[in-house]
Design an enzyme around this catalytic site. Structure first.
Site, PDB file in Angstrom:
ATOM      1  N   ARG A  30       4.926   8.237   8.599  1.00 38.24           N
ATOM      2  CA  ARG A  30       4.577   9.380   7.747  1.00 38.24           C
ATOM      3  C   ARG A  30       3.115   9.320   7.332  1.00 38.24           C
ATOM      4  O   ARG A  30       2.606   8.258   6.983  1.00 38.24           O
ATOM      5  CB  ARG A  30       5.462   9.409   6.494  1.00 38.24           C
ATOM      6  CG  ARG A  30       6.861   9.804   6.805  1.00 38.24           C
ATOM      7  CD  ARG A  30       7.605  10.347   5.589  1.00 38.24           C
ATOM      8  NE  ARG A  30       9.029  10.347   5.857  1.00 38.24           N
ATOM      9  CZ  ARG A  30       9.653  11.280   6.558  1.00 38.24           C
ATOM     10  NH1 ARG A  30       8.986  12.302   7.045  1.00 38.24           N
ATOM     11  NH2 ARG A  30      10.962  11.203   6.784  1.00 38.24           N
ATOM     12  N   ASP A  31       2.468  10.493   7.366  1.00 38.25           N
ATOM     13  CA  ASP A  31       1.090  10.582   6.904  1.00 38.25           C
ATOM     14  C   ASP A  31       1.060  10.305   5.399  1.00 38.25           C
ATOM     15  O   ASP A  31       1.889  10.802   4.641  1.00 38.25           O
ATOM     16  CB  ASP A  31       0.516  11.973   7.203  1.00 38.25           C
ATOM     17  CG  ASP A  31      -1.004  11.992   7.088  1.00 38.25           C
ATOM     18  OD1 ASP A  31      -1.676  12.150   8.135  1.00 38.25           O
ATOM     19  OD2 ASP A  31      -1.522  11.849   5.951  1.00 38.25           O
ATOM     20  N   ILE A  32       0.079   9.514   4.978  1.00 38.04           N
ATOM     21  CA  ILE A  32      -0.032   9.095   3.578  1.00 38.04           C
ATOM     22  C   ILE A  32      -0.438  10.266   2.677  1.00 38.04           C
ATOM     23  O   ILE A  32      -0.196  10.235   1.465  1.00 38.04           O
ATOM     24  CB  ILE A  32      -1.036   7.917   3.462  1.00 38.04           C
ATOM     25  CG1 ILE A  32      -0.761   7.076   2.231  1.00 38.04           C
ATOM     26  CG2 ILE A  32      -2.472   8.382   3.506  1.00 38.04           C
ATOM     27  CD1 ILE A  32      -1.521   5.748   2.225  1.00 38.04           C
ATOM     28  N   GLU A  96     -10.845  11.754  11.136  1.00 34.52           N
ATOM     29  CA  GLU A  96     -11.219  10.744  10.141  1.00 34.52           C
ATOM     30  C   GLU A  96     -10.922   9.335  10.627  1.00 34.52           C
ATOM     31  O   GLU A  96     -11.644   8.403  10.309  1.00 34.52           O
ATOM     32  CB  GLU A  96     -10.447  10.981   8.832  1.00 34.52           C
ATOM     33  CG  GLU A  96     -10.886  12.223   8.080  1.00 34.52           C
ATOM     34  CD  GLU A  96      -9.973  12.529   6.902  1.00 34.52           C
ATOM     35  OE1 GLU A  96      -8.984  11.792   6.678  1.00 34.52           O
ATOM     36  OE2 GLU A  96     -10.254  13.531   6.212  1.00 34.52           O
ATOM     37  N   VAL A  97      -9.836   9.194  11.369  1.00 35.07           N
ATOM     38  CA  VAL A  97      -9.436   7.867  11.846  1.00 35.07           C
ATOM     39  C   VAL A  97      -9.647   7.820  13.352  1.00 35.07           C
ATOM     40  O   VAL A  97      -9.072   8.626  14.098  1.00 35.07           O
ATOM     41  CB  VAL A  97      -7.961   7.564  11.488  1.00 35.07           C
ATOM     42  CG1 VAL A  97      -7.551   6.210  12.050  1.00 35.07           C
ATOM     43  CG2 VAL A  97      -7.749   7.606   9.976  1.00 35.07           C
ATOM     44  N   HIS A 101      -4.296   9.870  17.394  1.00 33.43           N
ATOM     45  CA  HIS A 101      -3.036  10.165  16.702  1.00 33.43           C
ATOM     46  C   HIS A 101      -2.695  11.632  16.868  1.00 33.43           C
ATOM     47  O   HIS A 101      -3.560  12.497  16.806  1.00 33.43           O
ATOM     48  CB  HIS A 101      -3.096   9.774  15.225  1.00 33.43           C
ATOM     49  CG  HIS A 101      -4.310  10.268  14.500  1.00 33.43           C
ATOM     50  ND1 HIS A 101      -5.552   9.676  14.623  1.00 33.43           N
ATOM     51  CD2 HIS A 101      -4.479  11.306  13.653  1.00 33.43           C
ATOM     52  CE1 HIS A 101      -6.425  10.322  13.884  1.00 33.43           C
ATOM     53  NE2 HIS A 101      -5.807  11.328  13.285  1.00 33.43           N
TER      54      HIS A 101
HETATM   55  P1  AMP Z   1      -7.496  12.872  11.275  1.00 25.46           P
HETATM   56  O1  AMP Z   1      -8.267  13.661  10.258  1.00 25.46           O
HETATM   57  O2  AMP Z   1      -6.957  13.705  12.381  1.00 25.46           O
HETATM   58  O3  AMP Z   1      -8.262  11.672  11.762  1.00 25.46           O
HETATM   59  O4  AMP Z   1      -6.215  12.360  10.508  1.00 25.46           O
HETATM   60  C1  AMP Z   1      -6.114  11.097   9.921  1.00 25.46           C
HETATM   61  C2  AMP Z   1      -4.853  11.107   9.128  1.00 25.46           C
HETATM   62  O5  AMP Z   1      -4.484   9.776   8.822  1.00 25.46           O
HETATM   63  C3  AMP Z   1      -4.970  11.859   7.791  1.00 25.46           C
HETATM   64  O6  AMP Z   1      -4.012  12.907   7.747  1.00 25.46           O
HETATM   65  C4  AMP Z   1      -4.666  10.771   6.750  1.00 25.46           C
HETATM   66  O7  AMP Z   1      -3.949  11.253   5.640  1.00 25.46           O
HETATM   67  C5  AMP Z   1      -3.870   9.762   7.564  1.00 25.46           C
HETATM   68  N1  AMP Z   1      -3.896   8.380   7.091  1.00 25.46           N
HETATM   69  C6  AMP Z   1      -4.993   7.656   6.781  1.00 25.46           C
HETATM   70  N2  AMP Z   1      -4.629   6.418   6.392  1.00 25.46           N
HETATM   71  C7  AMP Z   1      -3.287   6.361   6.460  1.00 25.46           C
HETATM   72  C8  AMP Z   1      -2.309   5.362   6.196  1.00 25.46           C
HETATM   73  N3  AMP Z   1      -2.653   4.140   5.764  1.00 25.46           N
HETATM   74  N4  AMP Z   1      -1.006   5.651   6.380  1.00 25.46           N
HETATM   75  C9  AMP Z   1      -0.631   6.887   6.807  1.00 25.46           C
HETATM   76  N5  AMP Z   1      -1.501   7.878   7.082  1.00 25.46           N
HETATM   77  C10 AMP Z   1      -2.802   7.620   6.918  1.00 25.46           C
END
Ligand code: AMP
Length: 115
Positions: A30-32, A96-97, A101
């Site tokens: 699940r997304d945080i 962001e990550v 994903h």
């Molecule tokens: P993006 O903007 O496509 O890179 O999405 C990154 C997603 O990762 C965002 O929706 C964040 O809320 C999610 N995210 C970041 N850290 C975590 C975490 N530790 N556990 C779950 N989701 C995360």
């Protein structure tokens, strides 16, 4: 695997997450910071930074990720109401990550085109 990458750390269970699916190649959790009633991330265990870094040998893995998202849409009860699968790539898309994903988003009406 990257030592610092937050999603690699989730794969290694160094960071807690609500894992909904896992096999040898894929993890879903699940997304945080959920942007919809259902917001699940499906990731490869392999550290692939962006869509641009997907190699020919990874294409089966991408298909597997989509299949996992489809199954989770069913178990989450959104397969018939509808859902969105999103992969953001680089700044203009809001990535962001930097570990590939697939967002599975559903449970509410979504706008098109996305903002
Ligand atoms: P993006 O903007 O496509 O890179 O999405 C990154 C997603 O990762 C965002 O929706 C964040 O809320 C999610 N995210 C970041 N850290 C975590 C975490 N530790 N556990 C779950 N989701 C995360």
């Amino acid at each position: 695997m990257s030592k610092e990458c937050i999603f690699c750390r989730i794969v290694r269970k160094e960071i807690k997450s609500e894992i909904l699916f896992e096999d040898d190649h894929v993890v879903a959790f699940r997304d945080i910071n959920p942007r919809a009633p259902v917001h699940i991330l499906v990731i490869p265990k392999k550290h692939i930074p962006t869509v641009n870094d997907i190699e020919e040998e990874d294409l089966q893995l991408l298909g597997k990720m989509v299949g996992v998202a489809r199954d989770l849409a069913v178990t989450s009860g959104i397969s018939e109401s509808g859902y969105r699968l999103v992969i953001n790539c680089h700044q203009n898309a809001g990535q962001e990550v930097y570990h590939l994903h697939l967002h599975l988003l559903g449970g509410r009406k979504m706008k098109w085109p996305p903002g």
